[in-house]
Design an enzyme around this catalytic site. Structure first.
Site, PDB file in Angstrom:
ATOM      1  N   LYS A 114       0.831  -1.209   0.000  1.00 28.94           N
ATOM      2  CA  LYS A 114       0.000   0.000   0.000  1.00 28.94           C
ATOM      3  C   LYS A 114       0.859   1.250   0.000  1.00 28.94           C
ATOM      4  O   LYS A 114       0.509   2.244  -0.636  1.00 28.94           O
ATOM      5  CB  LYS A 114      -0.951   0.008   1.200  1.00 28.94           C
ATOM      6  CG  LYS A 114      -2.093  -0.971   1.051  1.00 28.94           C
ATOM      7  CD  LYS A 114      -3.097  -0.791   2.155  1.00 28.94           C
ATOM      8  CE  LYS A 114      -4.135  -1.896   2.146  1.00 28.94           C
ATOM      9  NZ  LYS A 114      -4.958  -1.911   3.333  1.00 28.94           N
ATOM     10  N   LYS A 194      -4.736 -10.778  -7.273  1.00 31.47           N
ATOM     11  CA  LYS A 194      -5.844 -11.061  -6.366  1.00 31.47           C
ATOM     12  C   LYS A 194      -7.020 -10.134  -6.672  1.00 31.47           C
ATOM     13  O   LYS A 194      -6.807  -8.958  -6.980  1.00 31.47           O
ATOM     14  CB  LYS A 194      -5.333 -10.810  -4.936  1.00 31.47           C
ATOM     15  CG  LYS A 194      -6.247 -11.176  -3.835  1.00 31.47           C
ATOM     16  CD  LYS A 194      -5.701 -10.661  -2.510  1.00 31.47           C
ATOM     17  CE  LYS A 194      -5.902  -9.165  -2.375  1.00 31.47           C
ATOM     18  NZ  LYS A 194      -5.605  -8.613  -1.059  1.00 31.47           N
ATOM     19  N   LYS A 197     -11.081  -4.484  -5.062  1.00 32.59           N
ATOM     20  CA  LYS A 197     -11.831  -3.322  -5.558  1.00 32.59           C
ATOM     21  C   LYS A 197     -10.849  -2.284  -6.107  1.00 32.59           C
ATOM     22  O   LYS A 197     -11.077  -1.697  -7.156  1.00 32.59           O
ATOM     23  CB  LYS A 197     -12.662  -2.755  -4.391  1.00 32.59           C
ATOM     24  CG  LYS A 197     -13.483  -1.537  -4.727  1.00 32.59           C
ATOM     25  CD  LYS A 197     -14.774  -1.915  -5.424  1.00 32.59           C
ATOM     26  CE  LYS A 197     -15.429  -0.739  -6.156  1.00 32.59           C
ATOM     27  NZ  LYS A 197     -15.658   0.446  -5.357  1.00 32.59           N
TER      28      LYS A 197
HETATM   29  P1  TYM Z   1     -10.797  -6.466   3.363  1.00 31.54           P
HETATM   30  O1  TYM Z   1     -11.854  -5.420   3.551  1.00 31.54           O
HETATM   31  O2  TYM Z   1      -9.756  -6.213   2.336  1.00 31.54           O
HETATM   32  O3  TYM Z   1     -11.481  -7.850   2.997  1.00 31.54           O
HETATM   33  C1  TYM Z   1     -12.524  -8.442   3.763  1.00 31.54           C
HETATM   34  C2  TYM Z   1     -12.358  -9.943   3.771  1.00 31.54           C
HETATM   35  O4  TYM Z   1     -12.347 -10.447   2.426  1.00 31.54           O
HETATM   36  C3  TYM Z   1     -11.172 -11.234   2.200  1.00 31.54           C
HETATM   37  N1  TYM Z   1     -10.749 -11.046   0.805  1.00 31.54           N
HETATM   38  C4  TYM Z   1     -10.459 -12.048  -0.029  1.00 31.54           C
HETATM   39  N2  TYM Z   1     -10.467 -13.386   0.129  1.00 31.54           N
HETATM   40  C5  TYM Z   1     -10.137 -14.156  -0.936  1.00 31.54           C
HETATM   41  N3  TYM Z   1      -9.796 -13.645  -2.138  1.00 31.54           N
HETATM   42  C6  TYM Z   1      -9.762 -12.311  -2.359  1.00 31.54           C
HETATM   43  N4  TYM Z   1      -9.450 -11.820  -3.549  1.00 31.54           N
HETATM   44  C7  TYM Z   1     -10.092 -11.442  -1.271  1.00 31.54           C
HETATM   45  N5  TYM Z   1     -10.171 -10.097  -1.120  1.00 31.54           N
HETATM   46  C8  TYM Z   1     -10.560  -9.874   0.154  1.00 31.54           C
HETATM   47  C9  TYM Z   1     -10.133 -10.688   3.168  1.00 31.54           C
HETATM   48  O5  TYM Z   1      -9.140 -11.646   3.449  1.00 31.54           O
HETATM   49  C10 TYM Z   1     -10.981 -10.360   4.365  1.00 31.54           C
HETATM   50  O6  TYM Z   1     -11.172 -11.491   5.179  1.00 31.54           O
HETATM   51  N6  TYM Z   1      -7.613  -5.724   7.159  1.00 31.54           N
HETATM   52  C11 TYM Z   1      -8.895  -6.313   6.810  1.00 31.54           C
HETATM   53  C12 TYM Z   1     -10.062  -5.779   7.611  1.00 31.54           C
HETATM   54  C13 TYM Z   1      -9.965  -5.944   9.104  1.00 31.54           C
HETATM   55  C14 TYM Z   1     -10.074  -7.169   9.811  1.00 31.54           C
HETATM   56  C15 TYM Z   1     -10.004  -6.804  11.190  1.00 31.54           C
HETATM   57  C16 TYM Z   1     -10.224  -8.502   9.442  1.00 31.54           C
HETATM   58  C17 TYM Z   1      -9.812  -4.960   9.996  1.00 31.54           C
HETATM   59  N7  TYM Z   1      -9.834  -5.455  11.272  1.00 31.54           N
HETATM   60  C18 TYM Z   1     -10.066  -7.776  12.188  1.00 31.54           C
HETATM   61  C19 TYM Z   1     -10.292  -9.469  10.443  1.00 31.54           C
HETATM   62  C20 TYM Z   1     -10.212  -9.116  11.805  1.00 31.54           C
HETATM   63  C21 TYM Z   1      -9.184  -5.994   5.341  1.00 31.54           C
HETATM   64  O7  TYM Z   1      -8.716  -5.014   4.805  1.00 31.54           O
HETATM   65  O8  TYM Z   1     -10.107  -6.822   4.750  1.00 31.54           O
END
Ligand code: TYM
Length: 330
Positions: A114, A194, A197
């Protein structure tokens, strides 16, 4: 009465959920609500660690709530809330900041990726992102965290934070397990990285079916299969990786055979995937439309979710402060 184990997971309000979020995480969340005490949070404080438009933030948070509830998170079976509505997350984050060496933060993969993208705008918030994530999890003393594979490093880091805190101040935080979903790493429609968005290579969960087909139709398949009569290799085809998420076993076998023997063309194979995907997405899109007509129901769920989460969060912060020598009787 048996005490149910606790789950916490989070999602950023980034406009719309995609099938990577769904098969990597949300599908698993819905399943786990049957057996676990579940907390799900829309992490708006994480979303402001990179460039964003303040005028759009409320809409995005709202859409994340609608999308997730429509995708199957039933507020009567789990606790759904907006992260910033429970300010104790940032309070615990501060406490954990003070037990975490900086070097570890700058080595995190997501920070490196990032910060490369942000360039001019690498904030302290972006560096500290994993500590806030650790606070999100540890504040509920979660036993397990269901996520996609891209979050595995943040969870390893969370366990390390818990160990460090416990080692210094006394046993307090459990070390949460990582639960990876069925679609551990769903690739983007470009087949190159991957699904995400921000890379604009996604298929939205509530996206219009016509628009989804417009993305699927020209999407790359096995590049070695140049003509319809060439035999193909499903294992080199991105569309086949999508089939594994929605297509029943018997049909998968037919596709493998058909592709290897050039009995089925790529367009027909995509059509089968599209039909099977719609079986999952159409009901979600319909529920999403119904929910839009009942905003008060969603608002009430978020208010109640924050209230319930806060009671637990306040308790944990009190406990952590006491161990750190911060609570007094004044
Ligand atoms: P975020 O918002 O990017 O994604 C939410 C969830 O979707 C999963 N994910 C995917 N899984 C498989 N293939 C993909 N292409 C893909 N894109 C997204 C992510 O692994 C996630 O589970 N940092 C985290 C948000 C967060 C969080 C937390 C998660 C903040 N605090 C505490 C767990 C526990 C994030 O940016 O997810």
């Amino acid at each position: 009465m048996t005490i149910r184990k606790r789950i916490l997971s989070g999602i950023q309000p980034s406009g719309t959920i995609h099938i990577g979020n769904y098969f990597g995480a949300i599908e698993n969340w819905v399943r786990l609500t049957k057996d676990y005490d579940c907390f799900f949070t829309i992490v708006d404080y994480h979303a402001i660690t990179v460039q964003y438009d303040p005028a759009l933030m409320q809409k995005r948070i709202w859409e994340a709530a609608l999308d997730n509830i429509a995708a199957g998170l039933d507020p009567s079976r789990c606790t759904i809330f907006v992260q910033s509505h429970v300010p104790e997350h940032t309070e615990l984050c501060w406490l954990l900041n003070c037990v975490t060496p900086m070097g570890e933060l700058s080595r995190m993969t997501q920070f490196k990726e990032k910060s490369e993208r942000e360039r001019e705008n690498v904030t302290a918030g972006l560096l500290n992102y994993p500590i806030l994530q650790a606070a999100d999890i540890l504040i509920y003393k979660a036993d397990a965290v269901p996520v996609g594979e891209d979050q595995a490093q943040h969870l390893e880091f969370t366990r390390e934070v818990a160990r460090r805190f416990n080692g210094r101040f006394g046993e307090f935080f459990p070390e949460p397990a990582t639960l990876i979903g069925r679609g551990a790493r769903v690739m983007g429609i470009d087949g190159a990285s991957k699904m995400s968005k921000s890379l604009d290579n996604h298929i939205g969960v509530v996206e219009d079916p016509e628009a989804i087909w417009e993305k699927l139709r020209p999407a790359k398949t096995d590049e070695a299969r140049k003509r319809r009569s060439d035999p193909g290799s499903p294992d080199r085809c991105n569309i086949f990786s999508y089939h594994k998420l929605v297509t029943p076993e018997g049909q998968i076998e037919e596709i493998v055979k058909g592709c290897a023997e050039a009995g089925i063309g790529c367009l027909d194979c995509k059509k089968i995937f599209f039909v099977n995907l719609r079986k999952v997405l159409d009901p979600i899109r319909e529920r999403r439309m119904e929910l839009e007509a009942k905003p008060e129901l969603v608002r009430e769920a978020l208010r109640e979710g924050a209230r319930k989460a806060r009671t637990i969060a306040q308790d944990t912060v009190q406990g952590a402060k006491a161990l750190m020598g911060l609570v007094t009787d004044f």
